[in-house]
Design a protein around this motif. Structure first.
Motif, short mmCIF file in Angstrom:
data_model
loop_
_atom_site.label_atom_id
_atom_site.label_comp_id
_atom_site.label_asym_id
_atom_site.label_seq_id
_atom_site.Cartn_x
_atom_site.Cartn_y
_atom_site.Cartn_z
N ALA A 1 0.83 -1.21 0.00
CA ALA A 1 0.00 0.00 0.00
C ALA A 1 0.86 1.26 0.00
O ALA A 1 0.53 2.24 -0.67
CB ALA A 1 -0.93 0.00 1.21
N TRP A 2 1.97 1.23 0.72
CA TRP A 2 2.86 2.39 0.76
C TRP A 2 3.31 2.78 -0.64
O TRP A 2 3.42 3.95 -0.96
CB TRP A 2 4.08 2.10 1.64
N TYR A 3 3.54 1.78 -1.51
CA TYR A 3 3.97 2.06 -2.88
C TYR A 3 2.84 2.71 -3.67
O TYR A 3 3.06 3.68 -4.39
CB TYR A 3 4.42 0.77 -3.56
N HIS A 4 1.63 2.20 -3.53
CA HIS A 4 0.48 2.78 -4.23
C HIS A 4 0.24 4.22 -3.78
O HIS A 4 -0.03 5.10 -4.59
CB HIS A 4 -0.78 1.95 -4.01
N PHE A 5 0.34 4.46 -2.47
CA PHE A 5 0.15 5.82 -1.96
C PHE A 5 1.22 6.75 -2.52
O PHE A 5 0.93 7.86 -2.94
CB PHE A 5 0.18 5.84 -0.43
N TRP A 6 2.46 6.33 -2.51
CA TRP A 6 3.56 7.13 -3.03
C TRP A 6 3.35 7.45 -4.52
O TRP A 6 3.50 8.57 -4.97
CB TRP A 6 4.89 6.39 -2.84
N ARG A 7 2.95 6.42 -5.29
CA ARG A 7 2.77 6.60 -6.73
C ARG A 7 1.60 7.53 -7.03
O ARG A 7 1.70 8.41 -7.88
CB ARG A 7 2.54 5.24 -7.39
N TYR A 8 0.49 7.37 -6.33
CA TYR A 8 -0.68 8.20 -6.60
C TYR A 8 -0.51 9.64 -6.12
O TYR A 8 -1.14 10.53 -6.63
CB TYR A 8 -1.95 7.57 -6.02
N ARG A 9 0.35 9.87 -5.12
CA ARG A 9 0.63 11.24 -4.71
C ARG A 9 1.25 12.04 -5.86
O ARG A 9 1.01 13.23 -5.99
CB ARG A 9 1.57 11.26 -3.51
N SER A 10 2.03 11.36 -6.69
CA SER A 10 2.66 12.06 -7.82
C SER A 10 1.63 12.45 -8.89
O SER A 10 1.89 13.33 -9.70
CB SER A 10 3.75 11.19 -8.45
N THR B 1 -8.54 11.49 -2.11
CA THR B 1 -8.27 10.24 -2.82
C THR B 1 -8.25 9.12 -1.80
O THR B 1 -7.43 9.09 -0.89
CB THR B 1 -6.93 10.31 -3.57
N LEU B 2 -9.18 8.19 -1.94
CA LEU B 2 -9.34 7.09 -1.00
C LEU B 2 -9.00 5.76 -1.67
O LEU B 2 -9.34 5.54 -2.83
CB LEU B 2 -10.78 7.04 -0.48
N PHE B 3 -8.37 4.88 -0.92
CA PHE B 3 -8.05 3.55 -1.41
C PHE B 3 -8.87 2.52 -0.64
O PHE B 3 -8.98 2.58 0.58
CB PHE B 3 -6.56 3.24 -1.19
N ILE B 4 -9.44 1.59 -1.39
CA ILE B 4 -10.13 0.44 -0.82
C ILE B 4 -9.38 -0.79 -1.32
O ILE B 4 -9.18 -0.95 -2.53
CB ILE B 4 -11.60 0.38 -1.25
N PHE B 5 -8.97 -1.65 -0.39
CA PHE B 5 -8.30 -2.90 -0.76
C PHE B 5 -9.28 -4.03 -0.51
O PHE B 5 -9.59 -4.36 0.63
CB PHE B 5 -7.02 -3.08 0.07
N SER B 6 -9.77 -4.62 -1.60
CA SER B 6 -10.78 -5.68 -1.50
C SER B 6 -10.76 -6.52 -2.76
O SER B 6 -10.08 -6.21 -3.73
CB SER B 6 -12.15 -5.05 -1.31
N HIS B 7 -11.54 -7.58 -2.74
CA HIS B 7 -11.68 -8.41 -3.94
C HIS B 7 -12.51 -7.66 -4.97
O HIS B 7 -13.64 -7.26 -4.69
CB HIS B 7 -12.37 -9.74 -3.60
N ARG B 8 -11.94 -7.46 -6.14
CA ARG B 8 -12.65 -6.70 -7.17
C ARG B 8 -13.94 -7.39 -7.59
O ARG B 8 -14.96 -6.75 -7.78
CB ARG B 8 -11.76 -6.53 -8.40
N GLU B 9 -13.87 -8.70 -7.74
CA GLU B 9 -15.05 -9.44 -8.21
C GLU B 9 -16.23 -9.28 -7.24
O GLU B 9 -17.37 -9.12 -7.65
CB GLU B 9 -14.72 -10.93 -8.39
N THR B 10 -15.94 -9.32 -5.94
CA THR B 10 -16.98 -9.15 -4.93
C THR B 10 -17.60 -7.77 -5.04
O THR B 10 -18.82 -7.61 -4.99
CB THR B 10 -16.40 -9.36 -3.52
N PHE B 11 -16.75 -6.76 -5.19
CA PHE B 11 -17.24 -5.38 -5.31
C PHE B 11 -18.07 -5.22 -6.58
O PHE B 11 -19.17 -4.67 -6.54
CB PHE B 11 -16.06 -4.41 -5.33
N ILE B 12 -17.56 -5.70 -7.70
CA ILE B 12 -18.26 -5.60 -8.99
C ILE B 12 -19.63 -6.29 -8.91
O ILE B 12 -20.63 -5.74 -9.35
CB ILE B 12 -17.42 -6.22 -10.12
N ASP B 13 -19.66 -7.47 -8.31
CA ASP B 13 -20.92 -8.21 -8.19
C ASP B 13 -21.91 -7.51 -7.27
O ASP B 13 -23.10 -7.45 -7.56
CB ASP B 13 -20.67 -9.64 -7.69
N SER B 14 -21.43 -6.96 -6.15
CA SER B 14 -22.35 -6.31 -5.22
C SER B 14 -22.95 -5.04 -5.81
O SER B 14 -24.05 -4.65 -5.46
CB SER B 14 -21.64 -6.00 -3.90
#
Length: 154
Positions: free
Chosen positions: A95-104, A115-128
């Protein structure tokens, strides 16, 4: 007479935004959508790095809409706007890498807090949410209780 079929043919606006724990680029943790600041929230939802440029097209529109709503109603909490990036659950390890990259990618300091990050299963989110796929970013207006008032994709 119109007919509602069950499955993916039910429009997204008849669904609810699922409850997830999120973390902003500034380190603030909150539960989406319950703890979002606005009574109505303009959400830019992306899944991939390539979606960032498409979401940035909507960013200035969302920011302008927020300013106009504040001027018209005098209440900053009427409408807020956020960029939500959904990453795979396993990406939490870096996550630290994603935060660093997106800050740029942030256009301004305000974007970091929104800017908010959600770490979850994409398929579950897409289906819900009954979204077609995660190959495109989505733009939606949601309420704190999860009701979706409007949804579109780029």
């Amino acid at each position: 007479m119109s007919q509602i079929n069950f499955g993916r043919t039910i429009p997204v606006i008849l669904r609810r935004f699922p409850k997830y724990h999120a973390k902003s680029l500034t380190g603030t943790k909150l539960v989406v959508p319950e703890e979002l600041a606005g009574r109505v929230n303009f959400i830019l939802l992306g899944f991939k790095k390539g979606h960032n440029k498409m979401m940035d097209k909507w960013w200035n529109f969302a920011k302008g809409l927020h300013v106009r709503m504040h001027e018209k109603y005098g209440d900053k909490d009427t409408l807020q706007y956020y960029k939500i990036i959904l990453k795979a659950r396993r990406a939490r390890l870096i996550a630290w890498y994603h935060f660093w990259r997106y800050r740029s990618f942030c256009l301004d300091d305000d974007m970091e807090a929104r800017t908010l990050f959600i770490f979850s299963h994409r398929e579950t989110f897409i289906d819900s949410m009954a979204l077609p796929d995660c190959q495109r970013p989505y733009v939606m207006i949601i309420r704190r209780n999860g009701e979706i008032d409007w949804c579109d994709h780029e």
